[in-house]
Scaffold this active site. Sequence first.
Site, PDB file in Angstrom:
ATOM      1  N   GLU A   1       0.834  -1.203   0.000  1.00 44.20           N
ATOM      2  CA  GLU A   1       0.000   0.000   0.000  1.00 44.20           C
ATOM      3  C   GLU A   1       0.871   1.256   0.000  1.00 44.20           C
ATOM      4  O   GLU A   1       0.537   2.258  -0.634  1.00 44.20           O
ATOM      5  CB  GLU A   1      -0.935  -0.014   1.218  1.00 44.20           C
ATOM      6  CG  GLU A   1      -2.107   0.919   1.082  1.00 44.20           C
ATOM      7  CD  GLU A   1      -3.252   0.573   2.041  1.00 44.20           C
ATOM      8  OE1 GLU A   1      -3.378  -0.608   2.423  1.00 44.20           O
ATOM      9  OE2 GLU A   1      -3.991   1.489   2.408  1.00 44.20           O
TER      10      GLU A   1
ATOM     11  N   GLU B   1       1.973   1.708  -3.418  1.00 42.41           N
ATOM     12  CA  GLU B   1       0.819   2.159  -4.205  1.00 42.41           C
ATOM     13  C   GLU B   1       0.623   3.664  -4.012  1.00 42.41           C
ATOM     14  O   GLU B   1       0.417   4.407  -4.978  1.00 42.41           O
ATOM     15  CB  GLU B   1      -0.445   1.399  -3.768  1.00 42.41           C
ATOM     16  CG  GLU B   1      -1.672   1.721  -4.608  1.00 42.41           C
ATOM     17  CD  GLU B   1      -2.934   0.988  -4.142  1.00 42.41           C
ATOM     18  OE1 GLU B   1      -2.890   0.294  -3.100  1.00 42.41           O
ATOM     19  OE2 GLU B   1      -3.962   1.118  -4.836  1.00 42.41           O
TER      20      GLU B   1
ATOM     21  N   CYS C   1      -8.263  -2.311   4.443  1.00 40.64           N
ATOM     22  CA  CYS C   1      -8.087  -3.467   5.343  1.00 40.64           C
ATOM     23  C   CYS C   1      -9.385  -3.939   5.973  1.00 40.64           C
ATOM     24  O   CYS C   1      -9.476  -5.062   6.441  1.00 40.64           O
ATOM     25  CB  CYS C   1      -7.138  -3.119   6.475  1.00 40.64           C
ATOM     26  SG  CYS C   1      -5.529  -2.639   5.901  1.00 40.64           S
TER      27      CYS C   1
ATOM     28  N   SER D   1      -7.585   1.652  -2.078  1.00 41.89           N
ATOM     29  CA  SER D   1      -6.398   0.855  -2.384  1.00 41.89           C
ATOM     30  C   SER D   1      -6.816  -0.506  -2.932  1.00 41.89           C
ATOM     31  O   SER D   1      -7.789  -1.103  -2.465  1.00 41.89           O
ATOM     32  CB  SER D   1      -5.580   0.655  -1.112  1.00 41.89           C
ATOM     33  OG  SER D   1      -4.629  -0.361  -1.315  1.00 41.89           O
TER      34      SER D   1
ATOM     35  N   LYS E   1     -14.848 -10.468   8.349  1.00 39.78           N
ATOM     36  CA  LYS E   1     -13.795 -11.297   7.754  1.00 39.78           C
ATOM     37  C   LYS E   1     -14.357 -12.618   7.234  1.00 39.78           C
ATOM     38  O   LYS E   1     -13.807 -13.211   6.324  1.00 39.78           O
ATOM     39  CB  LYS E   1     -12.691 -11.554   8.777  1.00 39.78           C
ATOM     40  CG  LYS E   1     -11.872 -10.319   9.119  1.00 39.78           C
ATOM     41  CD  LYS E   1     -10.875  -9.970   8.017  1.00 39.78           C
ATOM     42  CE  LYS E   1     -10.232  -8.615   8.274  1.00 39.78           C
ATOM     43  NZ  LYS E   1      -9.485  -8.125   7.106  1.00 39.78           N
TER      44      LYS E   1
ATOM     45  N   GLU F   1     -15.518 -11.651   3.936  1.00 43.72           N
ATOM     46  CA  GLU F   1     -14.386 -11.339   3.062  1.00 43.72           C
ATOM     47  C   GLU F   1     -13.736 -12.615   2.517  1.00 43.72           C
ATOM     48  O   GLU F   1     -13.439 -12.704   1.319  1.00 43.72           O
ATOM     49  CB  GLU F   1     -13.346 -10.516   3.822  1.00 43.72           C
ATOM     50  CG  GLU F   1     -12.179 -10.071   2.964  1.00 43.72           C
ATOM     51  CD  GLU F   1     -11.108  -9.348   3.769  1.00 43.72           C
ATOM     52  OE1 GLU F   1     -10.744  -8.236   3.379  1.00 43.72           O
ATOM     53  OE2 GLU F   1     -10.638  -9.885   4.785  1.00 43.72           O
TER      54      GLU F   1
ATOM     55  N   GLU G   1     -13.429 -13.159  -5.351  1.00 43.85           N
ATOM     56  CA  GLU G   1     -12.102 -12.728  -5.817  1.00 43.85           C
ATOM     57  C   GLU G   1     -10.981 -13.331  -4.992  1.00 43.85           C
ATOM     58  O   GLU G   1      -9.818 -13.249  -5.392  1.00 43.85           O
ATOM     59  CB  GLU G   1     -11.956 -11.197  -5.711  1.00 43.85           C
ATOM     60  CG  GLU G   1     -13.075 -10.372  -6.273  1.00 43.85           C
ATOM     61  CD  GLU G   1     -14.165 -10.120  -5.235  1.00 43.85           C
ATOM     62  OE1 GLU G   1     -15.155 -10.879  -5.263  1.00 43.85           O
ATOM     63  OE2 GLU G   1     -14.046  -9.208  -4.409  1.00 43.85           O
TER      64      GLU G   1
ATOM     65  N   CYS H   1      -9.990  -2.209  14.922  1.00 42.43           N
ATOM     66  CA  CYS H   1     -10.217  -3.654  15.105  1.00 42.43           C
ATOM     67  C   CYS H   1     -10.355  -4.057  16.568  1.00 42.43           C
ATOM     68  O   CYS H   1     -11.038  -5.043  16.871  1.00 42.43           O
ATOM     69  CB  CYS H   1      -9.086  -4.438  14.471  1.00 42.43           C
ATOM     70  SG  CYS H   1      -8.821  -3.995  12.759  1.00 42.43           S
TER      71      CYS H   1
END
Lengths: 154, 588
Positions: free
Chosen positions: B294, B297, B314, B334, B373, B376, B381, B518
């Site tokens: 990142e 990036e 994230c 990102s 999560k 996710e 993907e 988190c």
Amino acid sequence: MEESLYREIEEIIEKYREEETPLLCVLQEVQEKFHYLPRNVLGYIAKKMNVPSSTVYGVATFYSFFETNPVGEYVIRVCKSTPCHVQGAFNVLQALKRELGLKEGETSKDGKFTLEVTSCLGVCGVAPAMMINDVTYGNLNDERVREILALYRR
Amino acid sequence: MAKTLKEMEKAKEKANLVTIYLDGKEAKVPEGITILEACRMEGFHVPTLCYMEGLSSWGGCRICVVEVEGQPNLVASCVTPVREGMKIRLSSRAVREARKTNLELLLSNHPLDCQLCDRNGSCELQELAYEFGVREIRFGGERKTYAVDMSSPSVKRDANRCILCGRCVRTCREVQSVCAIDFANRGFDTFISPSLGLPLGESVCINCGQCILACPTGALSEVSHVEMVWDAIEDPGKFVVLQTAPAVRVSIGEPFGLPAGTVTTGKMVAAFRRLGFDRVFDTNFTADLTIIEEGHEFIGRVKKGGKLPLITSCSPGWIKFMEHFYPELMENVSTCKSPQQMFGAIAKTYYAQKMGIDPKDMVVVSIMPCTAKKFECQRDEMCASGYQDVDFSLTTREAARMLKEKGIRLEEMPEENFDDPLGISTGAAAVFGATGGVMEAALRSVYEISTGKTLEKLDFYQVRGLDGVKEASLEINGMEVNVAVAHGLGNARRLLDQVKAGNSKYHFIEIMACPGGCIGGGGQPIPTNLEIRMKRIAAIYEVDKNLPLRKSHENPAIKKLYEEFLGEPNGEKAHHLLHTHYMPRERI
């Protein structure tokens, strides 16, 4: 849903744009058009009015006069509030069920009648009461129920 | 909005004071606060149920009722403002009886099968029933018979256990501004419904799980992966690799009776090793990797005039939120996968090759402070290795339950180290667990990589702490880099609306879906409240401070990973394994 119907909904929303609480007005008028409030219509109203769809759904299911499922030509709403209950609303409901062969929430096969119960209609003075579409009927008993239904069966 | 003690103390300094009497004791409190707030300020305990710090109050449950002299009925203390001269009785017989009766009415249609409930031991209804001395059911009412909604990959809804306190609804609306759920129907038929009566899995729910933390009962909980993980661990044909998120090491002690804010890294590693994982690795390793990817990036976008501000990626709750509500900002986000997903992709390629393991026989399990999560790791993907990169994602709560089921007492464990090499990490990765952490870690590396100079002060205090939106700036190669951090999606909207309008002054923005980041995630131990969040955050920075390396680009295992396997940061292989794309979603 057809393009033109979406346009009609947009027009209704536009009409109430200046209202302080436009959602109820919009739902009412849209229901008049469609006879009930289908899920995709509620979603569309939410998006256009920039109101969360969960809120629109909450309002549409809170008020017993809003329908989220298809209904018959005539929606019969029997008041189940305390004064009507005391004056025999239960018997009225039984009579309607018997006459129509329907349970609460059901619509007759010919699409003519939907039977529902509702909260207070505000006509406690003539309890027990019911509404058929926009017309209110009070002082009900078995005989009155039969007479009234006959008017709609013609 | 219910105020915190700190806010009330502040209010006390400024506002006019009124005199009230709490159980006969005179107290001077600021005008305009509620009786409940006054009680908390003065150290009186009043039980509550539908009230929650940080949310609006609506006085629905009538558990916090008190007696005010001269008023005919008991009043809900959470919504009644104090007035000059008010004489309030907090625990008279009338008050106690009313509270108990109200609680019994709530219990009248409750399943009363506490032993079978996820929240056995952490249920507020259960605790109040015990405290109020409810020992029989006087009102045996009609029960609800809703089907349990398992449509969401993250959140399980059991409306039969719901007491309609509305804390989930208010959290979803006021904290997250998602409004996925609301009350539907009325009277006995009232229930909490996702938009348009659809199953939760088809709604705009972003899977953050803040509603689970808000729920006082077992009506909301995570969709469990526990049984699948047991099966994997006990299958001799499977090589089961564990990764633990930065925020788990500062919270998993709590279900074992350790105080909030205890750093349990070593004990946690030892405990999970004993649970039967073949390797105990660290998501912090790929948090460092995320910073490299990142960071590059960001540097690349600045150099090449790419889309700015760059927004972090994230937090999977934030990502789904963006896909529903801000799809126009998709290019700002990102392309880096989250550390969880980078870990899965690296474990099933680099590590599998290194160990000579067929990735089809490898199972990657994560322990996350997060319910999103779970969603996710199931995204289409996320199969860069040719297999689902992360197979199962456990919440901190589920992980603690598994340890307990196997009789492993975390607090009694020795200190052990993560396995090599995917267990090596820096302090920069550790701070990912707190709001502002990703930004701080990124700044440490971006500065040094771009300038070639050593950063004097590693601690970016401006981006730490629990303010909803934080900002900082740092000069890098003559450019003033403005950064901002938001946690809780209601707060995030303030930054996102600026970006959408094209008047954002920021170059780099960190967004975390959950309040506090988190450490306050929807998968964390219950209770998770303001005080506990602050303690966990302090622990996160303690972990950072005590690590020998505190910059991601100095992680030797990461350097080796690029040398041996990935090649260049943002290079072709890195792009294939570590980057992803997003999709616009319907705002239903």
